[in-house]
Design an enzyme around this catalytic site. Structure first.
Site, PDB file in Angstrom:
ATOM      1  N   GLY A  11      19.867  23.859  63.265  1.00  0.00           N
ATOM      2  CA  GLY A  11      18.645  24.670  62.671  1.00  0.00           C
ATOM      3  C   GLY A  11      17.426  24.606  63.410  1.00  0.00           C
ATOM      4  O   GLY A  11      17.600  23.914  64.705  1.00  0.00           O
ATOM      5  N   GLN A  12      16.234  25.345  63.164  1.00  0.00           N
ATOM      6  CA  GLN A  12      15.309  25.280  63.992  1.00  0.00           C
ATOM      7  C   GLN A  12      14.975  23.982  64.486  1.00  0.00           C
ATOM      8  O   GLN A  12      14.705  23.611  65.898  1.00  0.00           O
ATOM      9  CB  GLN A  12      13.970  26.036  63.497  1.00  0.00           C
ATOM     10  CG  GLN A  12      14.149  27.311  62.866  1.00  0.00           C
ATOM     11  CD  GLN A  12      12.801  28.063  62.752  1.00  0.00           C
ATOM     12  OE1 GLN A  12      12.082  28.317  63.528  1.00  0.00           O
ATOM     13  NE2 GLN A  12      12.636  28.039  61.335  1.00  0.00           N
ATOM     14  N   ALA A  62      18.368  21.894  55.507  1.00  0.00           N
ATOM     15  CA  ALA A  62      17.690  22.503  54.281  1.00  0.00           C
ATOM     16  C   ALA A  62      18.305  23.693  53.856  1.00  0.00           C
ATOM     17  O   ALA A  62      19.116  24.357  54.734  1.00  0.00           O
ATOM     18  CB  ALA A  62      16.146  22.496  54.592  1.00  0.00           C
ATOM     19  N   TYR A 127      12.244  27.340  45.242  1.00  0.00           N
ATOM     20  CA  TYR A 127      12.324  26.744  46.493  1.00  0.00           C
ATOM     21  C   TYR A 127      11.590  25.540  46.631  1.00  0.00           C
ATOM     22  O   TYR A 127      11.668  24.355  46.807  1.00  0.00           O
ATOM     23  CB  TYR A 127      11.991  27.588  47.540  1.00  0.00           C
ATOM     24  CG  TYR A 127      11.624  26.860  48.835  1.00  0.00           C
ATOM     25  CD1 TYR A 127      12.783  26.458  49.825  1.00  0.00           C
ATOM     26  CD2 TYR A 127      10.583  26.623  49.324  1.00  0.00           C
ATOM     27  CE1 TYR A 127      12.621  25.964  50.952  1.00  0.00           C
ATOM     28  CE2 TYR A 127      10.396  26.068  50.817  1.00  0.00           C
ATOM     29  CZ  TYR A 127      11.412  25.705  51.474  1.00  0.00           C
ATOM     30  OH  TYR A 127      11.093  25.077  52.636  1.00  0.00           O
ATOM     31  N   LYS A 131      12.337  21.346  46.817  1.00  0.00           N
ATOM     32  CA  LYS A 131      11.739  20.534  47.794  1.00  0.00           C
ATOM     33  C   LYS A 131      10.962  19.351  47.414  1.00  0.00           C
ATOM     34  O   LYS A 131      11.170  18.241  47.730  1.00  0.00           O
ATOM     35  CB  LYS A 131      11.158  21.248  48.772  1.00  0.00           C
ATOM     36  CG  LYS A 131      11.641  22.472  49.694  1.00  0.00           C
ATOM     37  CD  LYS A 131      12.823  21.809  50.696  1.00  0.00           C
ATOM     38  CE  LYS A 131      12.148  20.948  51.783  1.00  0.00           C
ATOM     39  NZ  LYS A 131      13.352  20.607  52.823  1.00  0.00           N
ATOM     40  N   TRP A 151       5.317  27.173  57.585  1.00  0.00           N
ATOM     41  CA  TRP A 151       5.273  28.252  58.408  1.00  0.00           C
ATOM     42  C   TRP A 151       6.187  27.753  59.746  1.00  0.00           C
ATOM     43  O   TRP A 151       5.525  28.078  60.554  1.00  0.00           O
ATOM     44  CB  TRP A 151       3.920  28.666  58.609  1.00  0.00           C
ATOM     45  CG  TRP A 151       3.107  29.256  57.302  1.00  0.00           C
ATOM     46  CD1 TRP A 151       3.341  28.822  56.323  1.00  0.00           C
ATOM     47  CD2 TRP A 151       2.065  29.999  57.476  1.00  0.00           C
ATOM     48  NE1 TRP A 151       2.270  29.238  55.424  1.00  0.00           N
ATOM     49  CE2 TRP A 151       1.652  30.299  55.987  1.00  0.00           C
ATOM     50  CE3 TRP A 151       1.489  30.885  58.408  1.00  0.00           C
ATOM     51  CZ2 TRP A 151       0.536  30.889  55.627  1.00  0.00           C
ATOM     52  CZ3 TRP A 151       0.270  31.682  58.163  1.00  0.00           C
ATOM     53  CH2 TRP A 151      -0.111  31.792  56.832  1.00  0.00           C
TER      54      TRP A 151
HETATM   55  N1  LIG Z   1      11.579  27.188  58.178  1.00  0.00           N
HETATM   56  C1  LIG Z   1      10.261  27.029  57.488  1.00  0.00           C
HETATM   57  O1  LIG Z   1       9.455  28.019  57.853  1.00  0.00           O
HETATM   58  C2  LIG Z   1       9.811  25.793  56.949  1.00  0.00           C
HETATM   59  C3  LIG Z   1       8.538  25.731  56.263  1.00  0.00           C
HETATM   60  C4  LIG Z   1       8.132  24.730  55.703  1.00  0.00           C
HETATM   61  C5  LIG Z   1       9.134  23.344  55.588  1.00  0.00           C
HETATM   62  N2  LIG Z   1      10.315  23.570  56.198  1.00  0.00           N
HETATM   63  C6  LIG Z   1      11.196  22.420  56.235  1.00  0.00           C
HETATM   64  O2  LIG Z   1      11.656  21.862  57.649  1.00  0.00           O
HETATM   65  C7  LIG Z   1      12.738  21.539  57.811  1.00  0.00           C
HETATM   66  C8  LIG Z   1      13.519  22.113  58.925  1.00  0.00           C
HETATM   67  O3  LIG Z   1      13.412  23.358  58.480  1.00  0.00           O
HETATM   68  P1  LIG Z   1      14.450  24.281  59.591  1.00  0.00           P
HETATM   69  O4  LIG Z   1      13.343  25.843  59.576  1.00  0.00           O
HETATM   70  O5  LIG Z   1      14.652  23.788  60.919  1.00  0.00           O
HETATM   71  O6  LIG Z   1      15.609  24.555  58.658  1.00  0.00           O
HETATM   72  P2  LIG Z   1      16.791  25.651  59.368  1.00  0.00           P
HETATM   73  O7  LIG Z   1      16.759  26.505  60.663  1.00  0.00           O
HETATM   74  O8  LIG Z   1      17.111  26.400  58.037  1.00  0.00           O
HETATM   75  O9  LIG Z   1      18.018  24.523  59.580  1.00  0.00           O
HETATM   76  C9  LIG Z   1      18.533  23.703  58.411  1.00  0.00           C
HETATM   77  C10 LIG Z   1      19.883  23.700  58.950  1.00  0.00           C
HETATM   78  O10 LIG Z   1      20.599  22.629  57.910  1.00  0.00           O
HETATM   79  C11 LIG Z   1      21.844  23.244  57.580  1.00  0.00           C
HETATM   80  N3  LIG Z   1      22.524  22.869  56.370  1.00  0.00           N
HETATM   81  C12 LIG Z   1      22.353  23.632  55.321  1.00  0.00           C
HETATM   82  N4  LIG Z   1      22.973  23.074  54.421  1.00  0.00           N
HETATM   83  C13 LIG Z   1      23.617  21.790  54.951  1.00  0.00           C
HETATM   84  C14 LIG Z   1      24.353  20.800  54.330  1.00  0.00           C
HETATM   85  N5  LIG Z   1      24.608  20.623  53.044  1.00  0.00           N
HETATM   86  N6  LIG Z   1      24.678  19.727  54.999  1.00  0.00           N
HETATM   87  C15 LIG Z   1      24.142  19.573  56.338  1.00  0.00           C
HETATM   88  N7  LIG Z   1      23.404  20.656  56.915  1.00  0.00           N
HETATM   89  C16 LIG Z   1      23.229  21.889  56.386  1.00  0.00           C
HETATM   90  C17 LIG Z   1      21.716  24.617  58.103  1.00  0.00           C
HETATM   91  O11 LIG Z   1      23.184  25.215  58.368  1.00  0.00           O
HETATM   92  P3  LIG Z   1      23.389  26.612  57.994  1.00  0.00           P
HETATM   93  O12 LIG Z   1      22.353  27.611  58.717  1.00  0.00           O
HETATM   94  O13 LIG Z   1      24.875  26.965  58.348  1.00  0.00           O
HETATM   95  O14 LIG Z   1      23.135  26.830  56.647  1.00  0.00           O
HETATM   96  C18 LIG Z   1      20.850  24.610  59.425  1.00  0.00           C
HETATM   97  O15 LIG Z   1      21.788  24.434  60.244  1.00  0.00           O
HETATM   98  C19 LIG Z   1      13.520  21.704  56.308  1.00  0.00           C
HETATM   99  O16 LIG Z   1      13.491  20.504  55.560  1.00  0.00           O
HETATM  100  C20 LIG Z   1      12.656  22.540  55.954  1.00  0.00           C
HETATM  101  O17 LIG Z   1      12.863  22.739  54.350  1.00  0.00           O
HETATM  102  C21 LIG Z   1      10.891  24.690  56.841  1.00  0.00           C
END
Ligand SMILES: NC(=O)c1ccc[n+]([C@@H]2O[C@H](COP(=O)([O-])OP(=O)(O)OC[C@H]3O[C@@H](n4cnc5c(N)ncnc54)[C@H](OP(=O)(O)O)[C@@H]3O)[C@@H](O)[C@H]2O)c1
Length: 291
Positions: A11-12, A62, A127, A131, A151
């Site tokens: 992921g990101q 996530a 969501y 969380k 964000w």
């Molecule tokens: N993105 C935002 O704007 C945002 C905002 C606030 C907080 N956050 C939090 O920050 C953290 C990092 O977010 P991010 O944006 O980097 O997330 P992301 O890009 O959506 O990456 C999440 C990764 O987790 C993988 N994943 C999903 N289900 C899984 C499972 N069962 N077992 C193992 N891996 C799994 C996903 O794979 P797939 O792609 O194949 O599903 C993806 O590679 C998270 O906790 C998120 O909730 C994010």
């Protein structure tokens, strides 16, 4: 040598940790994602962790589909909630430390000063609820650090910055809400901060203090301000119209105000946080020519 397991590494944030990890010698990083370690599978998690002892687990996995979660709560709670229990159960009774991430969407947005870690959570969306459940499971382990962020964007995956750039290229006016205020977070900054914290603890420069923390970039803006800056920085000519959230219906309700107070992480761990505008500039440089 400290062993650091990163879950959700495709992921990101996971990808940014991979980049940042190149600056850390003397650490062994194990990067996994759903294809190698599905954290919703408790048995596999226990087996993996018992055969790969990890001093640290950084959980970047996530389910982040904020609108979809309204009708797909089962999936959201599996990944954002119950899977965290799997991680915690697997490290129960060990010295392993868990670093887990949560969201500004645990707040209802009724505040008008930045939310700190003691502010009551009251999520408006499925969501946010999923969380918040994950936070509760993470806190059952005495050595968990939960970092709420907001964000998030990066050069990887899908995010607001890339979406505005792609839409901006079509050169039609874009409508973006101006009545939701928060702070963008460049995932590269968060990744650097997390590894810096770990390295300070490993080198005994600072004590590990478990619990809740907030991290975003510095500054405050609306999604409209953010989009305007993205377009200006890109050199695209697309016009952006500020609109109200009520004129942009979405399945999930979002907080109108979700600015995070980052004093605790800055003071406890000596972290310096860049302003969102300067971080956006750095990310946009990397994105030039790739979007
Ligand atoms: N993105 C935002 O704007 C945002 C905002 C606030 C907080 N956050 C939090 O920050 C953290 C990092 O977010 P991010 O944006 O980097 O997330 P992301 O890009 O959506 O990456 C999440 C990764 O987790 C993988 N994943 C999903 N289900 C899984 C499972 N069962 N077992 C193992 N891996 C799994 C996903 O794979 P797939 O792609 O194949 O599903 C993806 O590679 C998270 O906790 C998120 O909730 C994010």
């Amino acid at each position: 040598m400290a062993v650091i397991l990163v879950t959700g590494a495709k992921g990101q944030l996971g990808n940014e940790i991979k980049i940042s990890s190149k600056n850390y010698f003397g650490y062994e990083f194990i990067f996994t994602d759903i294809d190698t370690l599905d954290i919703t599978d408790g048995r596999k998690v226990r087996k993996f962790i018992s055969s790969n002892f990890c001093d640290w687990i950084i959980n970047c996995s996530a389910y982040n589909f904020v609108d979809k979660a309204e009708t797909d709560y089962d999936k959201a709670i599996q990944i954002n909630g119950f899977a965290i229990k799997n991680l915690v159960d697997a490290i129960k009774g060990t010295d392993s430390r868990l670093i887990h991430f949560s969201t500004d969407y645990v707040f209802d947005g009724n505040a008008n000063v930045p939310y700190n870690e003691k502010s009551p959570a009251n999520p408006l969306s499925a969501y946010g609820k999923s969380k918040l459940e994950g936070e509760k499971y993470a806190l059952q382990h005495s050595a968990s650090m939960i970092i709420r962020t907001s964000w998030l964007y990066s050069q990887f995956g899908n995010n607001f910055v890339k979406s505005i750039l792609n839409k901006g290229k079509v050169n039609e006016p874009l409508n973006v809400v101006f009545d939701q205020t928060g702070t963008p977070t460049y995932a590269a900054d968060l990744a650097d901060a997390v590894l810096l914290i770990i390295s300070k603890v490993v080198r005994n420069q600072i004590a590990f203090n478990a619990g809740l923390y907030h991290y975003s970039n510095e500054g405050v803006c609306s999604w409209y301000d953010f989009a305007t800056e993205i377009i200006q920085e890109s050199g695209l000519k697309c016009r952006i119209n500020p609109i109200l959230s009520k004129d942009f219906p979405s399945a999930a309700k979002r907080p109108v105000y979700s600015v995070l107070d980052k004093s605790k992480i800055k003071e406890n761990y000596g972290i310096e946080i860049p302003h969102w505008r300067s971080s956006l500039k750095r990310c946009m440089k990397l994105l030039k020519g790739t979007t």
